[in-house]
Write an enzyme that holds these catalytic residues in place. Structure first.
Site, PDB file in Angstrom:
ATOM      1  CG  ASN A  46      -1.763  -1.205   1.397  1.00 62.05           C
ATOM      2  OD1 ASN A  46      -2.002  -1.912   0.442  1.00 62.05           O
ATOM      3  ND2 ASN A  46      -2.215  -1.476   2.623  1.00 62.05           N
ATOM      4  CE1 TYR A 114      -4.123 -10.361   7.472  1.00 63.99           C
ATOM      5  CE2 TYR A 114      -5.154 -10.674   9.613  1.00 63.99           C
ATOM      6  CZ  TYR A 114      -4.709  -9.842   8.604  1.00 63.99           C
ATOM      7  OH  TYR A 114      -4.852  -8.489   8.737  1.00 63.99           O
ATOM      8  CG  ASN A 179       2.458  -1.029  10.255  1.00 67.44           C
ATOM      9  OD1 ASN A 179       1.799  -0.172  10.851  1.00 67.44           O
ATOM     10  ND2 ASN A 179       2.542  -1.075   8.936  1.00 67.44           N
ATOM     11  NE  ARG A 181      -1.576  -4.802  11.656  1.00 69.22           N
ATOM     12  CZ  ARG A 181      -1.173  -3.554  11.847  1.00 69.22           C
ATOM     13  NH1 ARG A 181      -0.482  -3.218  12.918  1.00 69.22           N
ATOM     14  NH2 ARG A 181      -1.463  -2.613  10.974  1.00 69.22           N
ATOM     15  CE  LYS A 239       3.126   6.428  11.095  1.00 69.10           C
ATOM     16  NZ  LYS A 239       3.160   5.298  10.166  1.00 69.10           N
ATOM     17  N   GLY A 241      -2.359   9.543  15.413  1.00 71.61           N
ATOM     18  CA  GLY A 241      -3.743   9.407  14.941  1.00 71.61           C
ATOM     19  C   GLY A 241      -4.314  10.712  14.431  1.00 71.61           C
ATOM     20  CB  ALA A 270      -4.764   5.755   8.337  1.00 71.01           C
ATOM     21  CG  ASP A 272      -0.325   0.734   5.313  1.00 70.65           C
ATOM     22  OD1 ASP A 272       0.366   0.672   6.346  1.00 70.65           O
ATOM     23  OD2 ASP A 272      -1.221  -0.095   5.035  1.00 70.65           O
TER      24      ASP A 272
HETATM   25  P1  ADP Z   1      -2.164   3.640  11.638  1.00 64.00           P
HETATM   26  O1  ADP Z   1      -2.712   2.985  12.868  1.00 64.00           O
HETATM   27  O2  ADP Z   1      -2.581   3.005  10.341  1.00 64.00           O
HETATM   28  O3  ADP Z   1      -0.678   3.942  11.708  1.00 64.00           O
HETATM   29  P2  ADP Z   1      -2.926   6.249  12.589  1.00 64.00           P
HETATM   30  O4  ADP Z   1      -4.149   6.232  13.422  1.00 64.00           O
HETATM   31  O5  ADP Z   1      -1.621   6.401  13.274  1.00 64.00           O
HETATM   32  O6  ADP Z   1      -2.915   5.027  11.583  1.00 64.00           O
HETATM   33  O7  ADP Z   1      -3.090   7.407  11.533  1.00 64.00           O
HETATM   34  C1  ADP Z   1      -2.161   7.587  10.499  1.00 64.00           C
HETATM   35  C2  ADP Z   1      -2.390   8.948   9.916  1.00 64.00           C
HETATM   36  O8  ADP Z   1      -3.711   9.036   9.367  1.00 64.00           O
HETATM   37  C3  ADP Z   1      -2.330  10.062  10.936  1.00 64.00           C
HETATM   38  O9  ADP Z   1      -1.000  10.458  11.180  1.00 64.00           O
HETATM   39  C4  ADP Z   1      -3.149  11.136  10.238  1.00 64.00           C
HETATM   40  O10 ADP Z   1      -2.365  11.766   9.252  1.00 64.00           O
HETATM   41  C5  ADP Z   1      -4.221  10.332   9.525  1.00 64.00           C
HETATM   42  N1  ADP Z   1      -5.460  10.234  10.310  1.00 64.00           N
HETATM   43  C6  ADP Z   1      -5.876   9.201  11.083  1.00 64.00           C
HETATM   44  N2  ADP Z   1      -7.102   9.456  11.608  1.00 64.00           N
HETATM   45  C7  ADP Z   1      -7.479  10.687  11.154  1.00 64.00           C
HETATM   46  C8  ADP Z   1      -8.648  11.506  11.319  1.00 64.00           C
HETATM   47  N3  ADP Z   1      -9.700  11.136  12.038  1.00 64.00           N
HETATM   48  N4  ADP Z   1      -8.668  12.713  10.681  1.00 64.00           N
HETATM   49  C9  ADP Z   1      -7.642  13.096   9.909  1.00 64.00           C
HETATM   50  N5  ADP Z   1      -6.528  12.358   9.710  1.00 64.00           N
HETATM   51  C10 ADP Z   1      -6.438  11.172  10.323  1.00 64.00           C
END
Ligand code: ADP
Length: 320
Positions: A46, A114, A179, A181, A239, A241, A270, A272
């Site tokens: 991805n 899986y 990541n 898992r 990151k 979230g 998100a 990836d």
């Molecule tokens: P993952 O668990 O896949 O690593 P994250 O929750 O860390 O995903 O989110 C990865 C990126 O996605 C964040 O750094 C942000 O840029 C974007 N993102 C995630 N959730 C949101 C949200 N609700 N609104 C805007 N951007 C988001």
């Protein structure tokens, strides 16, 4: 920087039709009446797709192993449709690609199943000989994830780390996303040991707070930054979230805001897509803050669409 190599597993994806993505194959019906669509996905794959879509002039090599069956042929065709470079996509005559299904229950909750315990991708190190190592040593960046690490067979780990050392000595920038898992690991300690080795090796660290909390029990960004004081990285991009992104690099320490998306449809890719946009933008010469800003926009767009890989036309109408 023009050449990036990304090592990981791409799987066959079977998805309940009412949860399917736009770019999957036509539906088929199981004997029980369950409608399924078939696609391909995997975290590093991805990342590679989004990087290439955004930065078409970069050479994006996928490093993986597939089988020599029809599904593998389709998968490699899909890599080529996405303009990925397949010189390091190896063919096993004995093994098959991994497979996973996404099912929706009556409440709309997704569950994943899986079949990957003996997939071709687990044997990728069998194909990484001196010649392949020399080729990859000429690249600018080598990216892998905690999923890539969990997929590589335990008996191949020593070979993997010596391969990483060779790349580092050749001047390749090593990039890593945690990541975590749990199902890919015998236990947490095994995963921690491998992740710490990755932190020792990586120049660019792209962890997510949720993954960090799950494996190291740290969910405050300050604690994660303190944890990484022991490591000698160039860029740390945390990151957090939907809240924000913390960056530490030679440009200093910055917090980049995220524009909150409220109509989240599917967060599968998100992190990836963030990684693909970030790495591509850095290769293209953007500052860390500019790269994070683009990565936030891309991830924010991707989570408003179903599936790991957003339909190409929809994506390029927003990002080209
Ligand atoms: P993952 O668990 O896949 O690593 P994250 O929750 O860390 O995903 O989110 C990865 C990126 O996605 C964040 O750094 C942000 O840029 C974007 N993102 C995630 N959730 C949101 C949200 N609700 N609104 C805007 N951007 C988001």
């Amino acid at each position: 920087m023009n050449n990036i190599y990304l090592l990981g597993e791409c799987m066959i994806e079977l998805m309940s039709a009412n949860n399917s993505q736009a770019s999957t194959k036509p539906t088929c019906k199981s004997p029980t009446g369950n409608q399924l669509t078939q696609g391909f996905a995997g975290d590093v794959f991805n990342t590679a797709v989004y990087l290439k879509r955004l930065f078409a002039d970069k050479k994006v090599h996928l490093v993986t192993a597939v089988g020599d069956d029809n599904f593998s042929d389709d998968m490699v065709d899909y890599f080529e449709q996405e303009a990925l470079t397949t010189d390091c996509v190896f063919r096993s005559s004995e093994k098959l690609p991994g497979l996973y299904s996404i099912q929706l229950d009556e409440f709309g909750e997704r569950s994943f199943t899986y079949w990957r315990s003996d997939s071709a991708a687990r044997y990728v190190m069998n194909f990484i000989d001196q010649q392949v190592t020399n080729d990859i040593s000429k690249g600018d960046i080598f990216f892998f994830s905690g999923i890539s690490l969990g997929v590589i067979l335990p008996q191949h780990r020593a070979q993997f780390w010596s391969f990483i050392d060779t790349l580092k000595q050749a001047g390749v920038t090593i990039a890593f996303d945690l990541n975590y898992r749990p199902k890919l690991w015998a236990n947490k300690e095994e995963a921690k040991t491998q992740f710490k080795q990755a932190f020792d090796s990586a120049d660019v660290l792209l962890p997510g707070v949720d993954d960090f909390a799950a494996i190291f029990g740290l969910d405050a960004v300050e604690d994660i930054i303190a944890f990484f004081n022991d490591y000698d990285f160039q860029e740390l991009v945390i990151k957090n979230g939907e809240q924000n992104v913390f960056c530490i690099s030679e440009e200093g320490q910055e917090v980049v805001d995220v524009t909150l998306v409220t109509n989240v449809v599917d967060t599968t890719s998100a992190g990836d897509s963030f990684n693909g946009a970030y790495l591509g933008a850095r290769m293209a010469g953007s500052s860390v803050a500019q790269a994070v800003d683009l990565a936030n926009q891309v991830a924010g767009f991707v989570i408003q669409h179903k599936g790991a890989i957003v339909d190409k036309a929809a994506f390029s109408s927003r990002f080209n």
